[in-house]
Design an enzyme around this catalytic site. Structure first.
Site, PDB file in Angstrom:
ATOM      1  N   LYS B  11      22.819  -9.360  10.955  1.00  0.00           N
ATOM      2  CA  LYS B  11      22.568  -8.165  11.755  1.00  0.00           C
ATOM      3  C   LYS B  11      21.134  -7.669  11.557  1.00  0.00           C
ATOM      4  CE  LYS B  11      24.369  -3.406  12.012  1.00  0.00           C
ATOM      5  NZ  LYS B  11      23.210  -2.743  11.402  1.00  0.00           N
ATOM      6  N   LYS B  16      17.168  -9.660   6.268  1.00  0.00           N
ATOM      7  CA  LYS B  16      16.919 -11.103   6.400  1.00  0.00           C
ATOM      8  C   LYS B  16      15.495 -11.454   6.023  1.00  0.00           C
ATOM      9  CE  LYS B  16      17.907 -11.299  10.740  1.00  0.00           C
ATOM     10  NZ  LYS B  16      18.383  -9.925  10.905  1.00  0.00           N
ATOM     11  N   LYS B  42       9.889  -9.320  16.812  1.00  0.00           N
ATOM     12  CA  LYS B  42       9.373  -8.258  15.929  1.00  0.00           C
ATOM     13  C   LYS B  42       8.281  -8.777  14.988  1.00  0.00           C
ATOM     14  CE  LYS B  42      12.680  -6.151  13.685  1.00  0.00           C
ATOM     15  NZ  LYS B  42      13.779  -7.114  13.895  1.00  0.00           N
ATOM     16  N   ASP B 127      21.088 -11.539  16.111  1.00  0.00           N
ATOM     17  CA  ASP B 127      22.310 -12.228  16.522  1.00  0.00           C
ATOM     18  C   ASP B 127      21.912 -13.388  17.435  1.00  0.00           C
ATOM     19  OD1 ASP B 127      24.941 -12.890  16.885  1.00  0.00           O
ATOM     20  OD2 ASP B 127      25.564 -10.866  17.423  1.00  0.00           O
TER      21      ASP B 127
END
Lengths: 346, 272
Positions: B11, B16, B42, B127
């Site tokens: 998520k 991450k 991003k 995702d």
């Protein structure tokens, strides 16, 4: 176009929404159509439109411009490419610009309406044509006709009749128009505009002036309804088809317009009888339809004609051609009978 | 020959990038040649390996020079202890197709021959929203997918969704993509480790590492460094080194069995 499809292949007849819309917009002769997508979508359609135009003795090249989207445009969005292309096209001072979308720009979500809405000086009309949304060739035709009708405002009635949604890619488009014009003339009616066949942008303004709209076939009923709602114009849902279609057509037009058709019907009966006499030599001949037309209406009309001229339809009969779309009016039936006679005497 | 290609999915905001950067730093200090690829518009996956620098992305370079004008030196940047860093980047938010941007990035990196080293770490967006973001799991790329999750339901829900993507992809002929394990990046909830371990078991996998919440992570980030670089003697740095060891020694790769939403909720309630 004669096709022998497998039953599993019937989706081949649905066609591409973009092609359907292009068959309309490229017939506005002083307008330019921009296809917002990869260049192949334009090239492929250009070739098809050009080839079919040549078949109908139209030499003019279809006025088509592609935004030529590349992978980079797909990743970063194609709105910039559309904006630049529109500026180039508008600089050529066309009567109007039609912007047609493709599958990829509707997938990545380009805001085509926003880019077009920012342009001034020339009408820039958006026609939604992404084929993967499930629409067919006919959806494209209808979308284009409804979008173009938006260019017409209220107009005073002029007593003419509009021809709506001619099949510009069919081989007999001019002959079919001539037959409908002949029938209208029998009733003392004349054609206002052919919406859309070889039309100038300025003439679209008189779309609402007609007293009646004649649709090429019933798949255009959504267009007929839309025009009825906007301009109050009644419509006849189809061209006359087969041996008995013309009289019914004359009665229906006369009834809608409130005019007397007795004289016209009488003349048409005479022509019908003359046609039966002219092709009386075919009686008793054995014919077969190979291949059967994909459309059940086409089969039914061919059977009716064979019956009227007392031809025997058997599987071992002489193969005769059956057009994809049924013959329009008595004159269309006469052309078909000439072809059958040639096949029988070949 | 690449020894290992691994991908971290989970998520958005779950950690991450922090986990990937610390993992890459730890692996490189263990003597491995590491390539980390941020697969998210991003573009901040490698920032802590680059002393806080947002490196130019592959898509930035393609936008400016066109794909044919880009060279390997424009897209590969060397960060902490020689870790090579790449950011895929993507379009401006709200336009275009970020997924196609990932595909185009992979094609360019293939052409450059950039996909080399002992370990390639793919740090992928929240995702598997479309085919483009499944690219790192396809034939020839990451065969080992790690799910990063906390014990929060929405985070487990996202992890479960990614299991569905792996299950789908692993059913393809020749596909060697497998679920390699679950990494719990904790939010300091009670019984969080037990919950995530049980989730991992239920989806036919195992908990590879429990990473507790520690303030040193935020301090390291404020100093534009990974924990491995900023506080190498901290307990947290040791946990990241343990993660690196577990991943290098891991041989348990499975086809996941995603849960139904009701079962997932029931599981979360059990450990409330």
């Amino acid at each position: 176009m004669t096709l022998r499809p497998l039953p599993s292949n019937i989706c081949r007849f649905a066609g591409c929404t973009l092609t359907g819309a292009l068959s309309v917009t490229t017939h506005v002769r002083d307008a330019i159509t921009v296809v917002h997508g990869p260049q192949g979508c334009t090239h492929h359609n250009f070739s098809l439109l050009h080839a079919t135009s040549l078949d109908n003795d139209r030499i003019a090249l279809p006025p088509l411009v592609s935004t030529g989207l590349s992978e980079t445009d797909v990743i970063f969005g194609g709105e910039g490419a559309l904006d630049r292309t529109l500026d180039t096209v508008i600089a050529r001072d066309p009567g109007a610009v039609f912007v047609l979308s493709t599958c990829i720009v509707d997938t990545i979500g380009d805001d085509v309406g926003m880019v077009c809405g920012a342009k001034a000086g020339v009408p820039v009309i958006v026609v939604p044509t992404a084929g993967f949304l499930g629409g067919s060739f006919q959806t494209g035709v209808n979308n284009a006709l409804i979008a173009l009708a938006g260019m017409a405002g209220p107009a005073d009635r002029n007593g003419g009749v509009n021809i709506i949604g001619e099949k510009n890619l069919e081989y007999e488009v001019e002959e079919n128009f001539a037959e409908v014009s002949r029938l209208l003339a029998l009733l003392g009616l004349s054609v206002n505009i052919r919406f859309v066949h070889d039309l100038a942008t300025d003439h679209i303004a008189s779309l609402g002036a007609a007293r009646l709209n004649i649709l090429r076939d019933p798949s255009l009923i959504p267009v007929g309804e839309s025009l009825k709602e906007r301009f109050g114009t009644p419509y006849i849902p189809a061209y006359p088809v087969g041996i008995s279609g013309t009289v019914a057509f004359l009665e229906s037009v006369a009834d809608t317009c409130g005019i007397d058709c007795r004289h016209a019907v009488e003349e048409e009966h005479t022509l019908r009888q003359q046609t039966l006499d002219d092709f009386a030599d075919l009686a008793g001949a054995g014919i077969s339809f190979t291949p059967l037309p994909p459309d059940p209406e086409g089969s039914r009309v061919a059977q009716d004609i064979a019956q009227a001229f007392r031809l025997d339809v058997t599987s071992s009969g002489c193969p005769v051609p059956v057009p994809v779309t049924p013959p329009v009016g008595i004159i269309g039936v006469r052309r078909l009978l000439h072809r059958w006679r040639r096949a029988l005497h070949a | 020959m690449v020894m290992k290609q691994i991908a971290l999915y989970g998520k958005g905001g779950i950690g991450k990038s922090t986990t990937s950067a610390n993992l890459s730093a730890a692996l490189s200090l263990a003597g491995h040649d590491i390539l980390q690829i941020g697969c998210d518009p991003k573009r901040d996956s490698t920032r802590m390996l680059m002393q806080g620098r947002l490196i130019p992305t592959v898509m930035d370079q393609v936008r400016e020079r066109g794909a044919s004008g880009v060279t390997p030196a424009d897209v590969v940047y060397t960060g902490f202890n020689g870790v090579r860093c790449v950011e895929a980047g993507g379009p401006e938010p709200g336009v275009g197709c970020a997924g196609r941007g990932i595909i185009a990035t992979f094609q360019l990196l293939e052409k450059f021959g950039t996909l080399t080293g002992d370990v390639i770490v793919y740090d992928v967006l929240g995702d598997v929203v479309c085919g483009g973001f499944a690219m790192p799991m396809r034939e020839g790329y990451a065969q080992e997918v790690y799910l990063v999750t906390s014990g929060e339901l929405m985070s487990l829900y996202a992890a479960n969704n990614i299991c569905k993507a792996i299950e789908r992809l692993s059913a393809r002929p020749k596909s060697r993509c497998r679920l390699a394990g679950v990494i719990c990046n904790a939010k300091n909830q009670p019984k969080e480790e037990e919950l995530v371990a049980e989730f991992a078991r239920r989806v036919n996998s195992h908990l590879v590492q429990f990473i507790p919440r520690d303030r040193v992570v935020q301090l390291a980030e404020l100093n534009r460094k990974t924990v491995i670089e900023y506080e190498p003697d901290s307990k947290q740095a040791q946990i990241y080194r343990d993660l690196a060891t577990h991943i290098m020694e891991n041989t348990r790769f499975t086809i996941p069995t995603p849960l139904e939403i009701d079962d997932l909720e029931a599981l979360a309630i059990e450990y409330m």
